[in-house]
Scaffold this motif. Sequence first.
Motif, PDB file in Angstrom:
ATOM      1  N   PRO A 179       1.048  -0.899  -0.005  1.00 22.53           N
ATOM      2  CA  PRO A 179       0.069  -0.291  -0.012  1.00 22.53           C
ATOM      3  C   PRO A 179       1.142   1.263  -0.208  1.00 22.53           C
ATOM      4  O   PRO A 179       2.014   1.075  -0.045  1.00 22.53           O
ATOM      5  N   ASP A 180       0.293   2.249  -0.976  1.00 23.07           N
ATOM      6  CA  ASP A 180       0.836   3.988  -0.483  1.00 23.07           C
ATOM      7  C   ASP A 180       0.724   4.627   1.302  1.00 23.07           C
ATOM      8  O   ASP A 180      -0.296   4.312   1.849  1.00 23.07           O
ATOM      9  N   TYR A 181       2.628   4.880   1.254  1.00 21.37           N
ATOM     10  CA  TYR A 181       2.346   5.435   2.129  1.00 21.37           C
ATOM     11  C   TYR A 181       1.924   4.620   4.142  1.00 21.37           C
ATOM     12  O   TYR A 181       1.384   5.547   4.806  1.00 21.37           O
ATOM     13  N   PRO A 182       2.385   3.295   4.491  1.00 18.26           N
ATOM     14  CA  PRO A 182       1.001   2.879   5.561  1.00 18.26           C
ATOM     15  C   PRO A 182       1.524   3.656   6.780  1.00 18.26           C
ATOM     16  O   PRO A 182       2.800   3.970   6.546  1.00 18.26           O
ATOM     17  N   LYS A 183       0.727   3.277   8.141  1.00 20.81           N
ATOM     18  CA  LYS A 183       1.985   3.826   9.286  1.00 20.81           C
ATOM     19  C   LYS A 183       2.279   2.456  10.318  1.00 20.81           C
ATOM     20  O   LYS A 183       1.882   1.235   9.562  1.00 20.81           O
ATOM     21  N   SER A 184       3.939   2.209  10.751  1.00 19.73           N
ATOM     22  CA  SER A 184       3.784   1.903  10.971  1.00 19.73           C
ATOM     23  C   SER A 184       3.767   1.483  12.565  1.00 19.73           C
ATOM     24  O   SER A 184       3.187   2.137  13.591  1.00 19.73           O
ATOM     25  N   PRO A 185       3.183  -0.346  12.610  1.00 15.00           N
ATOM     26  CA  PRO A 185       2.669  -0.175  13.597  1.00 15.00           C
ATOM     27  C   PRO A 185       4.151  -0.238  14.524  1.00 15.00           C
ATOM     28  O   PRO A 185       3.325   0.473  16.128  1.00 15.00           O
ATOM     29  N   PHE A 186       5.204  -0.143  14.889  1.00 21.02           N
ATOM     30  CA  PHE A 186       6.228   0.546  15.532  1.00 21.02           C
ATOM     31  C   PHE A 186       5.147   2.549  16.071  1.00 21.02           C
ATOM     32  O   PHE A 186       6.142   1.803  17.534  1.00 21.02           O
ATOM     33  N   LEU A 187       5.546   2.702  15.530  1.00 18.02           N
ATOM     34  CA  LEU A 187       5.286   4.177  15.421  1.00 18.02           C
ATOM     35  C   LEU A 187       4.025   3.921  16.070  1.00 18.02           C
ATOM     36  O   LEU A 187       4.199   5.084  16.820  1.00 18.02           O
ATOM     37  N   MET A 188       2.749   3.735  15.646  1.00 18.67           N
ATOM     38  CA  MET A 188       2.074   3.636  16.282  1.00 18.67           C
ATOM     39  C   MET A 188       1.974   3.558  17.562  1.00 18.67           C
ATOM     40  O   MET A 188       0.761   3.618  18.509  1.00 18.67           O
ATOM     41  N   GLU A 189       2.966   2.100  18.070  1.00 19.59           N
ATOM     42  CA  GLU A 189       3.052   1.692  19.137  1.00 19.59           C
ATOM     43  C   GLU A 189       3.153   2.611  20.385  1.00 19.59           C
ATOM     44  O   GLU A 189       2.442   3.170  21.465  1.00 19.59           O
ATOM     45  N   GLU A 249     -14.946   2.473   1.834  1.00 17.36           N
ATOM     46  CA  GLU A 249     -14.411   3.194   0.469  1.00 17.36           C
ATOM     47  C   GLU A 249     -14.207   1.880  -0.491  1.00 17.36           C
ATOM     48  O   GLU A 249     -13.018   0.633   0.124  1.00 17.36           O
ATOM     49  N   GLU A 250     -14.702   2.028  -1.556  1.00 15.99           N
ATOM     50  CA  GLU A 250     -14.613   1.284  -2.723  1.00 15.99           C
ATOM     51  C   GLU A 250     -13.135   1.052  -3.291  1.00 15.99           C
ATOM     52  O   GLU A 250     -12.541   2.515  -3.796  1.00 15.99           O
ATOM     53  N   ILE A 251     -12.620  -0.106  -3.162  1.00 10.86           N
ATOM     54  CA  ILE A 251     -10.842  -0.424  -3.672  1.00 10.86           C
ATOM     55  C   ILE A 251     -11.139   0.225  -5.345  1.00 10.86           C
ATOM     56  O   ILE A 251     -11.753  -1.933  -6.036  1.00 10.86           O
ATOM     57  N   SER A 252     -11.004   0.416  -6.664  1.00  7.38           N
ATOM     58  CA  SER A 252     -11.111   0.368  -7.677  1.00  7.38           C
ATOM     59  C   SER A 252      -9.880   0.020  -8.480  1.00  7.38           C
ATOM     60  O   SER A 252      -8.963   0.046  -8.718  1.00  7.38           O
ATOM     61  N   GLU A 253     -10.275  -1.313  -9.342  1.00  8.12           N
ATOM     62  CA  GLU A 253      -9.557  -1.372 -10.066  1.00  8.12           C
ATOM     63  C   GLU A 253      -8.527  -0.711 -10.806  1.00  8.12           C
ATOM     64  O   GLU A 253      -7.907  -0.111 -11.532  1.00  8.12           O
ATOM     65  N   GLU A 254     -10.061   0.153 -11.575  1.00  5.36           N
ATOM     66  CA  GLU A 254      -9.038   1.633 -12.985  1.00  5.36           C
ATOM     67  C   GLU A 254      -8.577   2.436 -12.157  1.00  5.36           C
ATOM     68  O   GLU A 254      -8.050   3.461 -12.953  1.00  5.36           O
ATOM     69  N   VAL A 255      -8.364   2.861 -11.289  1.00  4.06           N
ATOM     70  CA  VAL A 255      -7.444   3.902 -10.412  1.00  4.06           C
ATOM     71  C   VAL A 255      -5.931   2.620  -9.951  1.00  4.06           C
ATOM     72  O   VAL A 255      -6.128   1.964  -9.116  1.00  4.06           O
ATOM     73  N   ALA A 256      -5.227   3.408 -11.016  1.00  2.00           N
ATOM     74  CA  ALA A 256      -4.080   3.069 -10.371  1.00  2.00           C
ATOM     75  C   ALA A 256      -3.509   2.140  -9.770  1.00  2.00           C
ATOM     76  O   ALA A 256      -2.774   1.725  -9.720  1.00  2.00           O
ATOM     77  N   GLU A 257      -3.305   3.565  -8.413  1.00  2.00           N
ATOM     78  CA  GLU A 257      -2.717   2.986  -7.411  1.00  2.00           C
ATOM     79  C   GLU A 257      -2.962   2.402  -6.928  1.00  2.00           C
ATOM     80  O   GLU A 257      -2.896   1.984  -5.849  1.00  2.00           O
ATOM     81  N   GLN A 258      -4.629   1.938  -6.807  1.00  2.00           N
ATOM     82  CA  GLN A 258      -5.194   0.695  -6.362  1.00  2.00           C
ATOM     83  C   GLN A 258      -5.242   0.468  -7.041  1.00  2.00           C
ATOM     84  O   GLN A 258      -5.972  -1.419  -6.167  1.00  2.00           O
ATOM     85  N   THR A 259      -4.712  -0.218  -8.599  1.00  2.00           N
ATOM     86  CA  THR A 259      -4.964  -2.024  -9.107  1.00  2.00           C
ATOM     87  C   THR A 259      -4.766  -3.009  -8.391  1.00  2.00           C
ATOM     88  O   THR A 259      -5.097  -4.065  -8.615  1.00  2.00           O
ATOM     89  N   THR A 271      -4.218  -3.384  -5.032  1.00  2.00           N
ATOM     90  CA  THR A 271      -4.941  -3.626  -4.002  1.00  2.00           C
ATOM     91  C   THR A 271      -6.293  -4.579  -4.303  1.00  2.00           C
ATOM     92  O   THR A 271      -6.918  -5.403  -3.817  1.00  2.00           O
ATOM     93  N   TYR A 272      -6.649  -4.197  -5.644  1.00  2.00           N
ATOM     94  CA  TYR A 272      -8.317  -4.379  -5.832  1.00  2.00           C
ATOM     95  C   TYR A 272      -7.955  -6.202  -6.673  1.00  2.00           C
ATOM     96  O   TYR A 272      -8.240  -6.628  -5.994  1.00  2.00           O
ATOM     97  N   LYS A 273      -6.471  -6.003  -7.073  1.00  2.00           N
ATOM     98  CA  LYS A 273      -6.478  -7.151  -7.348  1.00  2.00           C
ATOM     99  C   LYS A 273      -6.010  -8.538  -6.748  1.00  2.00           C
ATOM    100  O   LYS A 273      -5.923  -9.895  -6.627  1.00  2.00           O
ATOM    101  N   TYR A 274      -5.245  -7.870  -5.333  1.00  2.00           N
ATOM    102  CA  TYR A 274      -5.334  -8.722  -4.602  1.00  2.00           C
ATOM    103  C   TYR A 274      -6.778  -9.008  -3.429  1.00  2.00           C
ATOM    104  O   TYR A 274      -6.248 -10.307  -3.073  1.00  2.00           O
ATOM    105  N   CYS A 275      -7.485  -8.334  -3.152  1.00  2.00           N
ATOM    106  CA  CYS A 275      -8.502  -9.001  -3.041  1.00  2.00           C
ATOM    107  C   CYS A 275      -9.115 -10.350  -3.539  1.00  2.00           C
ATOM    108  O   CYS A 275      -9.563 -10.848  -3.272  1.00  2.00           O
ATOM    109  N   LYS A 276      -9.483  -9.985  -4.836  1.00  2.00           N
ATOM    110  CA  LYS A 276     -10.295 -10.346  -5.293  1.00  2.00           C
ATOM    111  C   LYS A 276      -9.447 -11.765  -5.461  1.00  2.00           C
ATOM    112  O   LYS A 276     -10.123 -13.182  -5.243  1.00  2.00           O
ATOM    113  N   LYS A 277      -8.104 -12.086  -5.752  1.00  2.00           N
ATOM    114  CA  LYS A 277      -7.170 -13.203  -5.925  1.00  2.00           C
ATOM    115  C   LYS A 277      -7.946 -13.749  -4.278  1.00  2.00           C
ATOM    116  O   LYS A 277      -7.173 -15.075  -4.707  1.00  2.00           O
TER     117      LYS A 277
END
Length: 666
Positions: A417-427, A473-483, A485-491
């Motif tokens: 995913p784009d720019y996730p938060k670290s669980p260690f930072l959140m801890e 919020e829907e993850i769209s295959e048509e949005v470049a940065e979500q493609t 993630t969309y394929k991963y979810c479907k798989k």
Amino acid sequence: MKKLEAGSPDTKSTDIVAGNVEALKTLFPEAFTEGRIDFEVLKGLLGAAVDERDEKYGLNWHGKRRARQIALTPSTGTLLPCPEESVDWETTQNIMIEGDNLEVLKLLQKSYAGKVKLIYIDPPYNTGKDFVYPDDYRDNIANYLELTGQVEGGRKISSNTEASGRFHTDWLSMMYPRLRLARTLLRDDGAIIVSIDDHEQSNLKTILDEIFGEENFIACVANINNMKGRNDRKHIATAHEYFLIYSKREFDSYGVPLTDEQLKDYKYVDERGERYALRDLRKRGRPDRREDRPNMFFPIFYNPETKACALQRRSTNDVEIVPKRGDMSDGRWRWGLDTVRDNLAILHANYSKQKDRWDISHRVYLNKDIEGDIDEESDDDDNIQRTSKPKSFWWGGENSTDVASREFKILFPGLNPDYPKSPFLMEKIVHMGSKPGDLVLDFFAGFGTTGHAVFRLNRVNPNRRFILVQLQEEISEEVAEQTETYKYCKKNGIKPFISEITKERLRRAASLIKSGQHDQKSDFGFRVFKLAPSNIRAWEPDPADIENSLLNNAEHLVQGRSEQDVLYELLLKLGLDLCVPIETKTIAGKAVHSIGGGALIVCLADGLTKDVIESLASGIVTWREALAPAVDTRVVFKDSGFKDDIAKTNMAAILNQNGISDVRGL
């Protein structure tokens, strides 16, 4: 028997405006005429505190008045329970809610106002991309997109670009009502931490100053989350983000966990086998001179044979040690006399051949604080259990997006995913702002990193609990940065929605943590709820067919909703915790539910005829007496469950005679 109908106060979230008016009426009754505020009188009562200038200091934008009003408008929605999507439904105290967070924050007001210790949010940064959060509430995301001008006739038409003329105002109007509602949920000793970047940092700080008060600003922390820097600027690569921290009234930081590098200092072991580090007792850094704290300059006597320290000379062999700065001028100790006297047993003297002098150190244990309080004149706070005092600048690999991506891939192999938060930072953030037993809220939950961090902390110190809110919020295959993630979810059989990944992240994180060492009392479950219109139907007549309108509205509950759906709406609207225990008994052949140890008793059964009324009422009274709730019991029935008005009247009369006066129909 009072009837709960759509539109009545008990079927809505907290009416903030009515509460504000009542508070004013209590303070300034003379400012009210025939139930309305006389602002001229109110101005006179407030005197010089009123600013009547046309131009005032503050942040204003087109739509701010409406944003303020939206925060004050009650909600009529509900949260539907989803046990089948939850983990440990019967025992968990954690909550994950799908839906627009504006509406959800309103619904949480009655049950959680003044109960949240820490709010952390990572809202969508205003980078020119679409953000799907509305100023109004309907049932699906299509309405959100229409409201924010992103689609027209079902087709996406624009982004919130800097050239649109509303680049800042759209984002501020989205954030303002949510922050207003968030404040009321905080405890008086609670704090809110908001992640933000350069685009809106200054504007966000200004509206936080307005909502929480400038005097409650704690810090603006710069977090280095990308040492390489992102090439999103023409001249300078961005390597950081900000955390804006505000308290509600007062706030005690619990410190941040020690890093691996800091833990290396705890290399000594005492006679009991406990690890400790040595800290110089002489104050370093200003104010470190004798004249700065005269009372904190005094000799400590050390006996090289017994290795004991004292405040009086006890032997001719004792060495007199006073605090000396690097230039050999008089310095000062970190502690005053009383604190040194109480902690002589953990003092350690060492001789430096290079400097030709004796110095005093003190033990700082890894697993516990020193005994005794720090002298009131001391400004050092380095003895907090396994923690250090947070600084205004954070950096380290564990805080980076690279580490965050690595940890995310452990749970979701192949997904980046784009720019996730670290669980260690959140801890670190959750540890700093809460302690075991506290409630943590994140209403921009994203992929659920805050919940993951709470699970991690609960491995050894159980009982922190969380409420997460995430839009479906829907993850769209048509949005470049979500493609991807969309394929991963479907798989992998995951519905392509952000909130579905949130839930799956919590499930996988809990499973991973439980496979290792953890406290057996730890809570790694969560209850799932989904935002929906109320279970109580509003009166919707068809003027052309009044007869059928009357028949269709005879039942006040929405068709297809379960008893459990109605029970949890009652919890919300009557101000009870969504994780409060619910016990069910069969009385006179009817299911009766006790909520919160008898604070609320509900029977939604049909067929309440005069033949069962007496035995049912008697059973409810007996059960209530056995439960012995600390508050007056409220009893709720389904209005259409009574055969006729006689049965309903008899039920209310029997309960009233036995001390249950709050009886309502639904």
